[in-house]
Design an enzyme around this catalytic site. Structure first.
Site, PDB file in Angstrom:
ATOM      1  N   HIS A 112      -5.632   2.868   1.096  1.00  0.00           N
ATOM      2  CA  HIS A 112      -4.804   4.001   1.538  1.00  0.00           C
ATOM      3  C   HIS A 112      -5.411   4.728   2.742  1.00  0.00           C
ATOM      4  CE1 HIS A 112      -2.935   3.067  -2.133  1.00  0.00           C
ATOM      5  NE2 HIS A 112      -3.596   3.879  -2.925  1.00  0.00           N
ATOM      6  N   ASP A 130       0.899  -1.147   0.000  1.00  0.00           N
ATOM      7  CA  ASP A 130       0.000   0.000   0.000  1.00  0.00           C
ATOM      8  C   ASP A 130       0.938   1.197   0.000  1.00  0.00           C
ATOM      9  OD1 ASP A 130      -1.500   2.261   0.872  1.00  0.00           O
ATOM     10  OD2 ASP A 130      -3.069   0.885   1.495  1.00  0.00           O
ATOM     11  N   HIS A 131       1.051   1.856  -1.142  1.00  0.00           N
ATOM     12  CA  HIS A 131       2.147   2.833  -1.241  1.00  0.00           C
ATOM     13  C   HIS A 131       1.974   4.008  -0.282  1.00  0.00           C
ATOM     14  CE1 HIS A 131      -0.434   5.098  -4.056  1.00  0.00           C
ATOM     15  NE2 HIS A 131       0.361   6.132  -3.821  1.00  0.00           N
TER      16      HIS A 131
HETATM   17  C1  BG6 Z   1      -3.563   4.848  -6.435  1.00  0.00           C
HETATM   18  C2  BG6 Z   1      -4.955   4.977  -7.012  1.00  0.00           C
HETATM   19  O1  BG6 Z   1      -3.489   3.728  -5.608  1.00  0.00           O
HETATM   20  O2  BG6 Z   1      -3.260   6.011  -5.701  1.00  0.00           O
HETATM   21  C3  BG6 Z   1      -5.045   6.207  -7.902  1.00  0.00           C
HETATM   22  O3  BG6 Z   1      -5.249   3.819  -7.771  1.00  0.00           O
HETATM   23  C4  BG6 Z   1      -4.611   7.437  -7.132  1.00  0.00           C
HETATM   24  O4  BG6 Z   1      -6.361   6.396  -8.385  1.00  0.00           O
HETATM   25  C5  BG6 Z   1      -3.259   7.200  -6.472  1.00  0.00           C
HETATM   26  O5  BG6 Z   1      -4.521   8.512  -8.048  1.00  0.00           O
HETATM   27  C6  BG6 Z   1      -2.923   8.343  -5.539  1.00  0.00           C
HETATM   28  O6  BG6 Z   1      -1.624   8.197  -5.103  1.00  0.00           O
HETATM   29  P1  BG6 Z   1      -0.771   9.466  -4.665  1.00  0.00           P
HETATM   30  O7  BG6 Z   1       0.491   8.891  -4.147  1.00  0.00           O
HETATM   31  O8  BG6 Z   1      -0.610  10.308  -5.903  1.00  0.00           O
HETATM   32  O9  BG6 Z   1      -1.585  10.163  -3.644  1.00  0.00           O
END
Ligand code: BG6
Length: 510
Positions: free
Chosen positions: A247, A184-185
């Site tokens: 997230h 989960d980044h």
């Molecule tokens: C991804 C989603 O996991 O996270 C995208 O699939 C979203 O829809 C993105 O835009 C958002 O990531 P960050 O790091 O740009 O907030």
């Protein structure tokens, strides 16, 4: 993880290597590790996907992806990094193709001296995760004897609770839980991790961090862009699955967890799962009062026409997929009993901001009357995840001059002020952790299923469209009006954050 610990030599195999994620994130962030001398002494990155490429073509493609990045890349270093890249076309839906992959892995392993340690990264369509897992097992790639074998699963992990469980069961037939890394980044973001240090590394906040002092909490992940070419994939998930279930629930876990006794993967994850398990289930007849879903409609932003979601490429003209969701959640435990957590996310909102706003209770007695300028009566603590990463505290002071008028002022810290301090990107941190065998920032099976268990009744209710409204909101606005009704009353209104941490207001610039 020690800041300078070095991972063992290994091969990272990326399934789905011709995809956007490999080019935009995985390889550039592995390169960042290489540049900072955090890659193992011997390593290889082995790309696998259907596209018929050679090693050289793959290297050239990644080389140009590195050049396209934000930071200038020293040519020699980039060449040296790319010499570690290999590629093999393969159809992962065909179990027979794994024999060739296994053979090639052995060759690369010998060539690069990577000691049989293999990390598999599944960045394919999620529908293929289980079959790839089985095929790896069928060729003995899941068990390296004395060498380690680990596997990273990209999101989405499952489509609902049943499919997530089924996938977990299939994985558990092959890999031990300590070999499995569900990414989960958001957990790789420095500012999300800092929430732990902010809460548990300071003595002054924790005593206030409970229902006695906190009125409510807001968590927002706003994005100003629309589909960006991924409409077809997005239309199958929607905001609840795409952002909330993973997230935002992980962020909620960090905000609400109890202090762990030790700082290790199990202790930490044992605490976050308790938060997910304590979330009050949303009954079908409460859905309208606790969840708002929306979809953006066409609008003109700064003079430019912006299509409705249903007019985006790849989206059915009658699509019922939500591009916005707001949820009023309660955590039924001693710390949080009765404190609402308002969580919202959406596409095509006015700006790109992710933040947590902790609203403290008002003073029990209004000693200084009603008049207040520049903010609200209650103190707020804002943890800004992105952009203008930082922390902001809003408190009241005496307006200079006669009388005792109050005004709200800011006390702020910005990461940007830490000059010359390298802040690793999310995938960079997570890939390194996985190579080091540190699962602290990855979702464990039980936690992931607990998150789905909370989300599942909402998804079920939405299957009966007549039972729950899909509210329209013009692109470039802060979502459906119904979301204001969700928070209004007890809590006032949402904060309308701007790009700069210290600014807010409904009409901020991008
Ligand atoms: C991804 C989603 O996991 O996270 C995208 O699939 C979203 O829809 C993105 O835009 C958002 O990531 P960050 O790091 O740009 O907030």
């Amino acid at each position: 993880m020690q800041p300078t610990e070095q991972p063992n030599n290994c091969i990272i195999t990326i399934f789905g290597a011709s995809g956007d994620l490999t080019r935009r994130k995985l390889l550039p962030e592995l390169f960042n590790l290489f540049r900072r001398e955090r890659m193992p002494a011997s390593f290889a990155v082995f790309g696998v996907s259907r596209t018929p490429h050679s090693d050289d073509a793959f290297r050239a493609e990644i080389r140009s992806a590195l050049d396209d990045g934000e930071d200038p890349v020293p040519a020699e270093l980039a060449e040296s990094f790319c010499s570690h890249l290999y590629y093999q076309p393969g159809d992962v839906t065909d179990p027979a193709s794994f024999a060739a992959l296994a053979e090639r892995l052995q060759v690369i392993d010998r060539e690069q001296g990577t000691g049989g340690n293999y990390l598999f990264y599944l960045s394919t369509a999620p529908a293929l995760f289980a079959d790839i897992t089985d095929s790896l097992a069928a060729h003995g790639l899941h068990d390296g004897g004395d060498a380690w074998r680990r596997i990273i699963y990209e999101k989405p992990f499952g489509y609902d609770l049943a499919t997530a469980r089924e996938l977990n069961d299939r994985i558990a037939n092959v890999f031990h839980e300590d070999q499995v890394y569900r990414i989960d980044h958001y957990l790789g973001k420095e500012t999300v991790q800092n929430m732990l240090v902010f809460r548990f590394g300071n003595g002054i906040f924790e005593p206030l961090w409970n229902r006695n002092f906190i009125d409510h909490v807001e968590i927002t992940a706003a994005e100003h862009y629309g589909m960006e070419g991924r409409g077809k994939t997005y239309d199958r998930s929607g905001a609840l699955r795409d952002m909330f279930q993973n997230h935002l629930m992980q962020v909620l876990g960090m905000v609400a967890m109890e202090p762990p006794a030790r700082f290790n993967a199990d202790a930490l994850r044992n605490e976050t799962i308790k938060v997910f398990q304590a979330l009050r289930a949303i009954d079908p007849d409460e859905i309208e009062d606790r969840v708002v879903r929306g979809q953006y409609t066409a609008a003109t932003i700064d003079g430019d026409p912006v299509p409705a979601y249903r007019g985006e490429h790849g989206i059915a003209p009658d699509s019922g997929t939500e591009t916005y969701v707001a949820v009023k959640a309660f955590i039924d435990n001693w710390r949080w009993g009765g404190v609402p957590f308002y969580v919202r996310t959406g596409k095509r909102l006015p700006t790109r901001v992710t933040e947590v706003v902790v609203h403290f209770k008002q003073t029990p007695h209004r000693l200084f009357g009603e008049s207040i300028s520049g903010g609200g009566r209650n103190n707020q603590l804002i943890i800004r995840i992105q952009p203008d990463e930082g922390i902001l505290i809003k408190f009241n002071m005496k307006q200079p001059g006669g009388g005792f008028e109050m005004r709200t002022v800011n006390m702020d810290f910005h990461y940007g002020d830490l000059a010359n301090q390298y802040v690793p990107k999310a995938y960079e941190r997570l890939l390194l952790d996985c190579m080091l065998g540190d699962a602290t920032l990855f979702a464990r099976r039980d936690a992931l299923e607990a998150c789905w268990a909370f989300v599942d009744p909402i998804l079920t209710a939405w299957q009966t469209p007549a039972a729950t409204k899909l509210h329209g909101y013009p692109a470039g606005t802060w979502g459906p009006i119904a979301a204001t009704d969700l928070i209004e009353g007890s809590a006032g209104d949402w904060r309308y954050p701007c790009k700069n941490l210290t600014d807010d207001g409904e009409y901020c610039e991008l």
